[in-house]
Design an enzyme around this catalytic site. Structure first.
Site, short mmCIF file in Angstrom:
data_model
loop_
_atom_site.label_atom_id
_atom_site.label_comp_id
_atom_site.label_asym_id
_atom_site.label_seq_id
_atom_site.Cartn_x
_atom_site.Cartn_y
_atom_site.Cartn_z
N GLY A 90 9.85 -46.85 -51.73
CA GLY A 90 9.32 -45.84 -52.64
C GLY A 90 10.38 -44.79 -52.90
CG PHE A 130 13.97 -33.67 -54.88
CD1 PHE A 130 14.84 -33.36 -55.90
CD2 PHE A 130 12.72 -33.07 -54.85
CE1 PHE A 130 14.49 -32.45 -56.88
CE2 PHE A 130 12.36 -32.16 -55.84
CZ PHE A 130 13.25 -31.85 -56.85
CB VAL A 143 10.45 -44.43 -48.14
CG1 VAL A 143 10.10 -45.08 -46.82
CG2 VAL A 143 9.96 -42.98 -48.16
CE LYS A 197 9.45 -39.24 -46.05
NZ LYS A 197 8.20 -38.46 -46.06
CG ASP A 248 1.11 -33.86 -52.22
OD1 ASP A 248 0.14 -34.02 -52.97
OD2 ASP A 248 2.24 -34.33 -52.45
NE ARG A 259 0.49 -37.76 -55.20
CZ ARG A 259 -0.62 -37.19 -55.65
NH1 ARG A 259 -1.56 -37.92 -56.21
NH2 ARG A 259 -0.80 -35.87 -55.57
CG ASN A 260 1.37 -38.17 -50.37
OD1 ASN A 260 2.33 -38.91 -50.64
ND2 ASN A 260 1.23 -36.97 -50.89
CG ASP A 289 5.06 -38.43 -47.93
OD1 ASP A 289 6.24 -38.29 -47.59
OD2 ASP A 289 4.63 -39.42 -48.53
N1 ADE Z 1 6.32 -46.34 -48.45
C1 ADE Z 1 6.62 -45.09 -48.12
N2 ADE Z 1 6.61 -44.95 -46.81
C2 ADE Z 1 6.28 -46.14 -46.26
C3 ADE Z 1 6.08 -46.62 -44.94
N3 ADE Z 1 6.23 -45.81 -43.89
N4 ADE Z 1 5.71 -47.89 -44.78
C4 ADE Z 1 5.56 -48.67 -45.84
N5 ADE Z 1 5.72 -48.30 -47.11
C5 ADE Z 1 6.08 -47.03 -47.32
#
Ligand code: ADE
Length: 313
Positions: free
Chosen positions: A32, A36, A39, A60, A173, A177-178, A191
């Site tokens: 993802g 800024f 991942v 990250k 947030d 999505r999080n 996140d």
């Molecule tokens: N996408 C963002 N973070 C992730 C994670 N920890 N595991 C799998 N997909 C992700």
């Protein structure tokens, strides 16, 4: 005087025990990306003490080595994760590479969640959704999704958030999505870099200098920039709506900050989604009370959902 959130993060220590050697991480595909940060999937050798043990992890990092603000935000997130400790229903820290910080490179190594984020999962499995009335025995195996899964995720997210709230950490947030999905139907809140986070593109509207997730924000956050555990509760209500609509975008047809605020102030709220049991609809509405103090706590919602889960078994 109380310290500001930024000052509190500043004085949080970095514990050297989390340091992980950069040369034992093999980076893979991107999972993802936002404005800024990104991942990346990776293989880490010897994360859990044993030398040979290879584990799939998520790393990250920031996109641009010249963006100092993004780097500071990631440092904050790392420190918060260390402070938190760990819980089944949050994405936990596994390690970090900070020795490379001299050249502005930081890797934050977290648990890999095989099924990705909840929003995409809901959307991708709309055609595999099964009503429990037709088949009450469906279990989570990553293919078919049932109301029982939706309720289970709702419960687990409340648990993860209750843990954050108990540690006095705001999310800021919370949205589908999080939330990430791991094996065995485990949902994990991700996140929680909160105030200094890196906002992902798409769902955020420009508000002053910052991109803000306006459709998930509590009324007092929109009007007075007040954020609290009780404003996280409001976002949780919107997240419930996302879950039980199988990933729809909230407030369909309502666009623009001012329009949303005006409607919310007039008392407009979204309806209970068709797939949601009545008690979920009631929890949702109570999350959106004008007075933050009147909204339920995460532990109360955990209790409400678990008591209903028991009564339907
Ligand atoms: N996408 C963002 N973070 C992730 C994670 N920890 N595991 C799998 N997909 C992700």
């Amino acid at each position: 005087d109380d310290l500001s959130l930024d000052d509190q993060i500043e004085i949080l220590p970095y514990d050297r025990r989390w340091e992980f050697p950069r040369n034992r991480i093999k980076l893979g595909v991107q999972l993802g990306a936002g404005c800024f940060g990104r991942v990346v999937k990776a293989e880490a050798v010897g994360v859990k003490d044993s030398e040979e043990n290879v584990q799939t992890v998520a790393v990250k990092m920031i996109k641009s080595q010249t963006n100092v603000a993004a780097l500071e935000a990631l440092v904050s997130e790392l420190k918060i994760m260390i402070y938190l400790g760990g819980h089944l229903n949050i994405v936990n820290l596994l390690g970090a590479c900070t020795k490379t910080l001299v050249r502005r490179e930081l890797f934050v190594i977290v648990e890999y969640c095989r099924f990705g984020n909840l929003q995409s999962y809901l959307i991708n499995h709309r055609n595999n959704f099964e009503d429990p009335l037709e088949d009450p025995d469906t279990k989570f195996h990553g293919l078919i999704m049932s109301t029982a899964d939706l309720i289970s995720w709702s419960f687990q997210i409340a648990r993860g958030m209750d843990y954050l709230a108990s540690k006095k950490v705001l999310h800021g947030d919370l949205a589908a999505r999080n939330v990430l999905l791991a094996d065995d139907g485990v949902a994990k809140v991700a996140d929680f870099g909160m105030s200094r986070k890196m906002y992902y593109e798409g769902n955020y509207k420009q508000s002053g200098q910052k991109l803000m997730p306006i459709k998930w924000m509590a009324i007092e956050s929109l009007t007075d920039r007040i954020f609290s555990t009780q404003s996280d509760v409001w976002s949780y209500g919107v997240l419930l709506w996302e879950i039980f609509t199988l990933g729809k975008v909230p407030y369909p047809g309502l666009e623009g900050n001012h329009q949303l605020v005006r409607q919310l102030e007039k008392g407009y709220r979204m309806d209970k989604p068709d797939f949601a049991p009545n008690y979920i609809g009631e929890i949702m509405s109570s999350c959106w009370k004008i007075d933050p103090k009147e909204r339920p706590s995460f532990s109360e919602m955990e209790e409400m959902i678990s008591s209903q889960m028991e009564s339907t078994v």
